[in-house]
Structure formats: structure tokens, C-alpha cells
Design a protein around this motif. Structure first.
Motif, PDB file in Angstrom:
ATOM      1  N   SER A 183      87.888 -24.321  98.752  1.00  0.00           N
ATOM      2  CA  SER A 183      88.093 -24.705  97.360  1.00  0.00           C
ATOM      3  C   SER A 183      86.711 -24.780  96.705  1.00  0.00           C
ATOM      4  O   SER A 183      85.693 -24.872  97.390  1.00  0.00           O
ATOM      5  N   GLN A 193      84.440 -26.882  93.998  1.00  0.00           N
ATOM      6  CA  GLN A 193      84.365 -28.136  93.257  1.00  0.00           C
ATOM      7  C   GLN A 193      84.281 -27.856  91.753  1.00  0.00           C
ATOM      8  O   GLN A 193      83.491 -27.022  91.304  1.00  0.00           O
ATOM      9  N   GLY A 194      85.134 -28.550  90.994  1.00  0.00           N
ATOM     10  CA  GLY A 194      85.135 -28.401  89.550  1.00  0.00           C
ATOM     11  C   GLY A 194      85.977 -27.269  89.029  1.00  0.00           C
ATOM     12  O   GLY A 194      86.142 -27.114  87.820  1.00  0.00           O
ATOM     13  N   MET A 195      86.537 -26.441  89.954  1.00  0.00           N
ATOM     14  CA  MET A 195      87.342 -25.295  89.523  1.00  0.00           C
ATOM     15  C   MET A 195      88.774 -25.362  90.040  1.00  0.00           C
ATOM     16  O   MET A 195      89.681 -24.827  89.425  1.00  0.00           O
ATOM     17  N   GLY A 196      88.968 -26.003  91.203  1.00  0.00           N
ATOM     18  CA  GLY A 196      90.296 -26.033  91.796  1.00  0.00           C
ATOM     19  C   GLY A 196      90.659 -24.698  92.413  1.00  0.00           C
ATOM     20  O   GLY A 196      89.873 -23.748  92.425  1.00  0.00           O
ATOM     21  N   LYS A 248      86.883 -21.077  85.065  1.00  0.00           N
ATOM     22  CA  LYS A 248      85.555 -21.125  84.448  1.00  0.00           C
ATOM     23  C   LYS A 248      84.870 -22.464  84.695  1.00  0.00           C
ATOM     24  O   LYS A 248      85.495 -23.517  84.690  1.00  0.00           O
ATOM     25  N   GLN A 249      83.571 -22.400  84.958  1.00  0.00           N
ATOM     26  CA  GLN A 249      82.722 -23.586  85.014  1.00  0.00           C
ATOM     27  C   GLN A 249      81.507 -23.258  84.154  1.00  0.00           C
ATOM     28  O   GLN A 249      80.615 -22.524  84.584  1.00  0.00           O
ATOM     29  N   SER A 277      84.917 -27.142 101.215  1.00  0.00           N
ATOM     30  CA  SER A 277      84.697 -27.333  99.779  1.00  0.00           C
ATOM     31  C   SER A 277      83.318 -26.774  99.435  1.00  0.00           C
ATOM     32  O   SER A 277      82.311 -27.163 100.024  1.00  0.00           O
ATOM     33  N   VAL A 313      80.397 -25.429  96.347  1.00  0.00           N
ATOM     34  CA  VAL A 313      79.931 -25.680  94.974  1.00  0.00           C
ATOM     35  C   VAL A 313      79.304 -24.400  94.445  1.00  0.00           C
ATOM     36  O   VAL A 313      78.856 -23.546  95.204  1.00  0.00           O
ATOM     37  N   GLU A 363      73.192 -23.367  92.251  1.00  0.00           N
ATOM     38  CA  GLU A 363      72.372 -23.747  91.102  1.00  0.00           C
ATOM     39  C   GLU A 363      71.639 -22.555  90.501  1.00  0.00           C
ATOM     40  O   GLU A 363      71.156 -22.610  89.385  1.00  0.00           O
TER      41      GLU A 363
END
Length: 276
Positions: free
Chosen positions: A132, A134-137, A195-196, A215, A217, A220
């Protein structure tokens, strides 16, 4: 079993059990109607070794994804929902063969190279993690980036999203690939473009019965200025230029004809309102 008229009552070599297997159509698609409560996906996974004919089965990652009474039998990374073979059914088959009747059909799992590409809906290939973001599902099958930051380029049929080294395991620092997108239509069937900020990644719906193992991310290092390589920021279009070829991330000119002035590090070219 007993199966429908358009299915074969079959066993699968090395997996055991029984399945009711409809034939794949000419495009490799399968009937989409599945038993109530089933979350496993119909896929063109099986082959009759004697005839070469292809058959469908339910691809699974756990028993809970299968219909009631079936289990998820695994061969390598591939899981197939199978039902227990009944002792009384074996007797029936023997008697039918003795009449004589057509022999029972034995199917084999098709070569892995035919089963899937990278970036498909879980279950994932052996060199991918079921993750998954993070922040997008949602869920992705994410292969690791190589040492140069490159990614496997084989994508599901019809996909125009590009494989990019976009994701990172925050605990280990290991980098992973995903499909960078600008719209849902760029993603594989069944996936959407989550989208993030300005970054879009193709993700599949997360199934309630199976949470992702990892999970990840968003790295950066994703685009921090305008005019970078796609995927583009939310205020840019991913565009080609007639007669020039290639791709650009192009922000709109403002009312006065001015352009954003933030450019990638080391760039000496000047932003101008050049395109229409």
C-alpha cells in the motif's frame, strides 16, 4: 462441481482438488460472474497440456478470497481456488470411464511468462511486493528499482502509465517501482490514478480480506520544480510537441504571457510562453 455446460470438471496438476473451469475467449478474457462473497479474480491461468486449450480459474492470495468450500492452493507465486476432490466423485468418474466415457480433464498451470506482467493486481509476482502507499490507499504490485533507478518495463495490456522508481520503504530505505500516471485511463484495467500533490500512481482497490504486506511512501526525490520529466505536477500537462517528438511537462502561461521560473537544478534554458 457439478459444473455448468460451458465448463470442464478438472483437476490441476500439483495443486490437487477440483475446479469448474470455463474456457478463455480468443482475447484471453474470462467470464466475470463469480460465487457470492468471492474476491478472487477470474484469470486465464490454466492449459490442457494435450490440446493446448486455455481455461479460466480464480486467482487468489488467501483462502478467504475463494468461494465457500474452496481453498487457495499455491504453486510458486500463483494461487488458484480449488475445491476438495470428493471420494464419491472419484468413484463416479471411474464408473463413467468404464462405460466408457471421456477421460477426466487434467490441466496444468500456464507458464509464468504468460500469466502476468509486472504492475498487475495482486497476487503479485515473486520479484514484487504487495504494498500500500501511505496517503494514497489502494494496493500495488511493486518490483524493486535496480541500482541505476530503472524499473521493469513490462506493463499490463492497454497501460500507458510509465514505470518509475517512485516509492520507498521508510524502514529499510529500499526503493520500489510504480506506474506514474496523469489520469485513470492511463492505468491498467481495474486500477485508478491516485494523486498525492502533483504525483499520480496507479493503484488497485484494497481488498478487505487481504491487507498489503508492505507500506511504502512516495520518495522525497519526486519532481520538485516545473519542467521536470513526467510524471508532471498538478498545474502542468504531460505533452508532446508536434514535429519535435519527446515529452514535456508544460505549465500554462499566465494572462501576461509569463511562465513559472522554477527550473530543475543545473538548467540554463529559459522558461518562455512557446507552446499552444
Amino acid at each position: 462441481p457439478p459444473c455448468r455446460a460451458d465448463e470442464v470438471d478438472a483437476s490441476i496438476q500439483s495443486l490437487g482438488g477440483q475446479v469448474c473451469a470455463p474456457a478463455c475467449d480468443a482475447s484471453g478474457s474470462c467470464p466475470a460472474d463469480v460465487p457470492a462473497g468471492t474476491t478472487a479474480s477470474p484469470k486465464c491461468l490454466l492449459e490442457d497440456a494435450s490440446s493446448g486449450k486455455k481455461y479460466c480459474a480464480l486467482a487468489c492470495i488467501s483462502d478467504s478470497a475463494c468461494p465457500s468450500g474452496a481453498t487457495c492452493a499455491k504453486q510458486g507465486f500463483l494461487g488458484v481456488c480449488v475445491y476438495p476432490q470428493k471420494e464419491d466423485k472419484k468413484s463416479d468418474i471411474v464408473e463413467l470411464l468404464a462405460l466408457p466415457a471421456p477421460p477426466a480433464t487434467t490441466l496444468v498451470v500456464r507458464s509464468a511468462s504468460l500469466l502476468t506482467s509486472h504492475y498487475e493486481q495482486p497476487p503479485c509476482q515473486s520479484d514484487e511486493v504487495d504494498a500500500s502507499i501511505q496517503g494514497m490507499g489502494g494496493q500495488v504490485c511493486a518490483p524493486a528499482c535496480d541500482a541505476s533507478g530503472s524499473c521493469p518495463t513490462d506493463v499490463p495490456a492497454g497501460t500507458t502509465a510509465s514505470p518509475k522508481c517512485l516509492l520507498e520503504d521508510a524502514s529499510s530505505g529500499k526503493k520500489y517501482c510504480a506506474l506514474a500516471c496523469t489520469s485513470d485511463s492511463a492505468c491498467p484495467s481495474g486500477a485508478t490514478c491516485a494523486k498525492q500533490g502533483f504525483l499520480g500512481v496507479c493503484v488497485y482497490p484494497e481488498k478487505k480480506d487481504k491487507k498489503s504486506e508492505t507500506s511504502l511512501v512516495v520518495k522525497e526525490t519526486a519532481n520538485s520544480t516545473h519542467y521536470e520529466e513526467p510524471p508532471c505536477r498538478a498545474d502542468e500537462v504531460d505533452a508532446s510537441i508536434q514535429s519535435l517528438g519527446g515529452q514535456v511537462c508544460a505549465p500554462a502561461c499566465d494572462a501576461s504571457g509569463s511562465c513559472p521560473t522554477d527550473i530543475p537544478a543545473g538548467t540554463t534554458a529559459s522558461p518562455k510562453c512557446l507552446l499552444e
